[in-house]
Motif scaffolding. Structure first.
Motif, PDB file in Angstrom:
ATOM      1  N   VAL A 138      17.322  24.665  42.342  1.00 44.91           N
ATOM      2  CA  VAL A 138      16.299  25.345  43.156  1.00 44.91           C
ATOM      3  C   VAL A 138      15.004  24.548  43.107  1.00 44.91           C
ATOM      4  O   VAL A 138      14.371  24.278  44.137  1.00 44.91           O
ATOM      5  CB  VAL A 138      16.064  26.787  42.649  1.00 44.91           C
ATOM      6  N   LYS A 139      14.622  24.164  41.901  1.00 44.39           N
ATOM      7  CA  LYS A 139      13.368  23.435  41.698  1.00 44.39           C
ATOM      8  C   LYS A 139      13.384  22.072  42.387  1.00 44.39           C
ATOM      9  O   LYS A 139      12.385  21.647  42.986  1.00 44.39           O
ATOM     10  CB  LYS A 139      13.126  23.260  40.199  1.00 44.39           C
ATOM     11  N   GLY A 140      14.532  21.383  42.319  1.00 43.45           N
ATOM     12  CA  GLY A 140      14.608  20.041  42.876  1.00 43.45           C
ATOM     13  C   GLY A 140      15.072  19.976  44.315  1.00 43.45           C
ATOM     14  O   GLY A 140      15.140  18.888  44.889  1.00 43.45           O
ATOM     15  N   GLY A 141      15.421  21.131  44.918  1.00 45.44           N
ATOM     16  CA  GLY A 141      15.913  21.125  46.288  1.00 45.44           C
ATOM     17  C   GLY A 141      17.220  20.366  46.408  1.00 45.44           C
ATOM     18  O   GLY A 141      17.417  19.576  47.330  1.00 45.44           O
ATOM     19  N   GLU A 158      36.062  26.723  47.248  1.00 44.76           N
ATOM     20  CA  GLU A 158      35.009  25.750  47.009  1.00 44.76           C
ATOM     21  C   GLU A 158      34.075  25.695  48.204  1.00 44.76           C
ATOM     22  O   GLU A 158      34.516  25.771  49.359  1.00 44.76           O
ATOM     23  CB  GLU A 158      35.609  24.372  46.754  1.00 44.76           C
ATOM     24  N   ARG A 159      32.783  25.561  47.934  1.00 48.23           N
ATOM     25  CA  ARG A 159      31.801  25.485  49.016  1.00 48.23           C
ATOM     26  C   ARG A 159      30.564  24.758  48.517  1.00 48.23           C
ATOM     27  O   ARG A 159      30.325  24.675  47.313  1.00 48.23           O
ATOM     28  CB  ARG A 159      31.445  26.887  49.510  1.00 48.23           C
ATOM     29  N   GLU A 160      29.792  24.255  49.466  1.00 47.14           N
ATOM     30  CA  GLU A 160      28.509  23.637  49.143  1.00 47.14           C
ATOM     31  C   GLU A 160      27.395  24.587  49.577  1.00 47.14           C
ATOM     32  O   GLU A 160      27.458  25.158  50.675  1.00 47.14           O
ATOM     33  CB  GLU A 160      28.361  22.284  49.833  1.00 47.14           C
ATOM     34  N   VAL A 161      26.393  24.741  48.707  1.00 46.55           N
ATOM     35  CA  VAL A 161      25.315  25.678  48.993  1.00 46.55           C
ATOM     36  C   VAL A 161      23.979  25.057  48.630  1.00 46.55           C
ATOM     37  O   VAL A 161      23.902  24.164  47.772  1.00 46.55           O
ATOM     38  CB  VAL A 161      25.491  27.018  48.229  1.00 46.55           C
ATOM     39  N   ASP A 162      22.922  25.546  49.289  1.00 46.70           N
ATOM     40  CA  ASP A 162      21.547  25.176  48.955  1.00 46.70           C
ATOM     41  C   ASP A 162      20.914  26.364  48.232  1.00 46.70           C
ATOM     42  O   ASP A 162      20.567  27.364  48.880  1.00 46.70           O
ATOM     43  CB  ASP A 162      20.748  24.865  50.220  1.00 46.70           C
ATOM     44  N   PRO A 163      20.804  26.336  46.916  1.00 49.64           N
ATOM     45  CA  PRO A 163      20.254  27.491  46.198  1.00 49.64           C
ATOM     46  C   PRO A 163      18.755  27.660  46.447  1.00 49.64           C
ATOM     47  O   PRO A 163      17.970  26.762  46.163  1.00 49.64           O
ATOM     48  CB  PRO A 163      20.546  27.175  44.729  1.00 49.64           C
ATOM     49  N   TYR A 164      18.384  28.811  46.989  1.00 50.96           N
ATOM     50  CA  TYR A 164      16.984  29.116  47.288  1.00 50.96           C
ATOM     51  C   TYR A 164      16.277  29.832  46.144  1.00 50.96           C
ATOM     52  O   TYR A 164      15.053  29.762  46.016  1.00 50.96           O
ATOM     53  CB  TYR A 164      16.887  29.988  48.538  1.00 50.96           C
ATOM     54  N   LEU A 196      30.373  24.216  38.759  1.00 49.67           N
ATOM     55  CA  LEU A 196      29.162  23.874  39.515  1.00 49.67           C
ATOM     56  C   LEU A 196      28.827  22.412  39.258  1.00 49.67           C
ATOM     57  O   LEU A 196      28.801  21.973  38.112  1.00 49.67           O
ATOM     58  CB  LEU A 196      27.992  24.765  39.076  1.00 49.67           C
ATOM     59  N   GLU A 197      28.578  21.678  40.334  1.00 49.47           N
ATOM     60  CA  GLU A 197      28.187  20.283  40.165  1.00 49.47           C
ATOM     61  C   GLU A 197      27.189  19.891  41.249  1.00 49.47           C
ATOM     62  O   GLU A 197      27.258  20.379  42.389  1.00 49.47           O
ATOM     63  CB  GLU A 197      29.410  19.362  40.223  1.00 49.47           C
ATOM     64  N   PRO A 198      26.243  19.028  40.919  1.00 49.84           N
ATOM     65  CA  PRO A 198      25.245  18.613  41.905  1.00 49.84           C
ATOM     66  C   PRO A 198      25.837  17.617  42.900  1.00 49.84           C
ATOM     67  O   PRO A 198      26.831  16.950  42.612  1.00 49.84           O
ATOM     68  CB  PRO A 198      24.159  17.961  41.049  1.00 49.84           C
ATOM     69  N   THR A 199      25.222  17.536  44.059  1.00 47.01           N
ATOM     70  CA  THR A 199      25.577  16.522  45.045  1.00 47.01           C
ATOM     71  C   THR A 199      24.341  15.638  45.249  1.00 47.01           C
ATOM     72  O   THR A 199      23.289  15.871  44.659  1.00 47.01           O
ATOM     73  CB  THR A 199      25.997  17.157  46.382  1.00 47.01           C
ATOM     74  N   GLU A 200      24.484  14.653  46.112  1.00 44.11           N
ATOM     75  CA  GLU A 200      23.341  13.784  46.401  1.00 44.11           C
ATOM     76  C   GLU A 200      22.494  14.318  47.551  1.00 44.11           C
ATOM     77  O   GLU A 200      21.439  13.765  47.855  1.00 44.11           O
ATOM     78  CB  GLU A 200      23.840  12.372  46.726  1.00 44.11           C
ATOM     79  N   ALA A 201      22.958  15.395  48.188  1.00 40.47           N
ATOM     80  CA  ALA A 201      22.239  15.952  49.345  1.00 40.47           C
ATOM     81  C   ALA A 201      21.021  16.740  48.887  1.00 40.47           C
ATOM     82  O   ALA A 201      21.001  17.326  47.798  1.00 40.47           O
ATOM     83  CB  ALA A 201      23.165  16.844  50.161  1.00 40.47           C
ATOM     84  N   ARG A 202      20.009  16.740  49.715  1.00 41.82           N
ATOM     85  CA  ARG A 202      18.771  17.479  49.450  1.00 41.82           C
ATOM     86  C   ARG A 202      18.529  18.499  50.551  1.00 41.82           C
ATOM     87  O   ARG A 202      19.064  18.387  51.654  1.00 41.82           O
ATOM     88  CB  ARG A 202      17.583  16.520  49.372  1.00 41.82           C
ATOM     89  N   PHE A 203      17.704  19.493  50.244  1.00 47.67           N
ATOM     90  CA  PHE A 203      17.375  20.505  51.254  1.00 47.67           C
ATOM     91  C   PHE A 203      15.932  20.943  51.077  1.00 47.67           C
ATOM     92  O   PHE A 203      15.317  20.747  50.018  1.00 47.67           O
ATOM     93  CB  PHE A 203      18.317  21.709  51.139  1.00 47.67           C
ATOM     94  N   GLU A 204      15.397  21.543  52.108  1.00 49.85           N
ATOM     95  CA  GLU A 204      14.054  22.118  52.089  1.00 49.85           C
ATOM     96  C   GLU A 204      14.170  23.638  52.108  1.00 49.85           C
ATOM     97  O   GLU A 204      14.745  24.204  53.035  1.00 49.85           O
ATOM     98  CB  GLU A 204      13.235  21.652  53.291  1.00 49.85           C
TER      99      GLU A 204
END
Length: 314
Positions: A138-141, A158-164, A196-204
């Motif tokens: 969340v902190k790092g987007g 399995e899914r990819e999500v942007d945690p807000y 849970l694992e991080p990806t290289e994608a970023r979000f706003e």
């Protein structure tokens, strides 16, 4: 007064009193308080005398009264009971505060903080690390890939999500996130995340996003229609009414509560679709006073269940 003395200047009690617009007697009372808190205040008499702090003094002490320190200890207990992911760091910070207390304050704290305990719900140890990872995302987007198992589902998906954001509600932790698969904001119970694992994608993250506001708005959207609205009156024992009033959906429509009665304002379609089966679970512990339509709906559901089992016995 402490900040004035930390400038390094040697000041008389009169100069301090004039600067702070207090009496000289109050200045000396404050000196006693500072000394009791561990501040090395030196008062020198004579022509060149004055009040100063030793140069070895580096840190400004925190001034807590006994109730304030007790509140910090109790807050730690609640955080620990909720499964807050930084309880170790919180405990370390609390010990630093306690170490700054003198012996009498420590004894008083021990006496006051023994009267409150928080019963922790059973929780998987993995939830703590998941909460830390999600909070960092969340902190790092940072978009994350997770494996999630829905309630009563036989398999994980399995899914990819942007945690807000993260939210704690009804003894459970939730991640509010934008789901790439459904292309919508969804809530995910953290204890149902198996990987849970991080990806290289970023979000706003959307500006001024609030997980608590999202939860409230989500409950509003669960309504079947905008109207018409009807008053629902339910009588029952206090503990039973408490359970209904705390329900994740019903609590948003509570308008009045007494010891033996609760009133809600809800649209009729939502009432007819969701409440008969839910309220039946309380059996005879409650009584629907109004509306008549809800009473009849519950009667129909109860009759249908009774008939179903009558047929089984034939």
């Amino acid at each position: 007064m402490l900040w004035i003395l930390r400038t390094g200047r040697k000041l008389t009690a009169t100069e301090i009193a004039d600067s702070l617009e207090i009496s000289v007697r109050t200045v000396y009372r404050y000196i006693d308080a500072l000394c009791a808190s561990g501040v090395p205040v030196v008062a020198e008499s004579g022509h060149d005398g004055g009040i100063r702090i030793l140069e070895s003094f580096k840190e400004t002490p925190l001034f807590f009264n006994s109730v304030e320190v007790k509140a910090l200890v109790d807050a730690y207990k609640f955080a620990q009971g909720a499964g807050y992911p930084y309880t170790e760091e919180l405990e370390s910070a609390l010990k630093k505060v306690e170490n700054g207390l003198h012996e009498e304050q420590r004894h008083d704290l021990s006496h006051q903080s023994n009267g409150l305990d928080v019963i922790s719900p059973s929780r998987l140890p993995s939830v703590i690390s998941l909460l830390r990872d999600l909070e960092q995302a969340v902190k790092g987007g940072l978009t994350v890939r997770m494996t999630y198992r829905k309630a009563n589902a036989e398999q994980d998906d399995e899914r990819e999500v942007d945690p807000y954001g993260l939210a704690y509600d009804r003894n459970e932790w939730y991640a509010v996130a934008f789901c790439h698969r459904s292309q919508a904001v969804r809530t995910f119970r953290v204890d149902r995340i198996t990987r849970l694992e991080p990806t290289e994608a970023r979000f706003e993250k959307p500006d001024r996003f609030s997980a608590s506001v999202y939860f409230r708005d989500q409950s509003e959207r669960e309504r079947e229609a905008d109207g018409p609205l009807t008053v629902i009156r339910i009588e029952g024992e206090p503990d039973t009414l408490n359970a209904i009033c705390r329900h994740w959906h019903m609590r948003h429509y509570l308008t009045e509560r007494t010891d033996r009665e609760a009133r809600f304002l809800l649209d009729v379609p939502t009432m007819n679709k969701h409440l008969p089966m839910y309220l039946m679970t309380f059996g005879t512990a409650i009584r629907i006073m109004e509306p008549l339509e809800l009473k009849r709906r519950i009667q129909e559901v109860a009759y249908g269940i009774a008939k179903h089992y009558d047929e089984d016995s034939e």
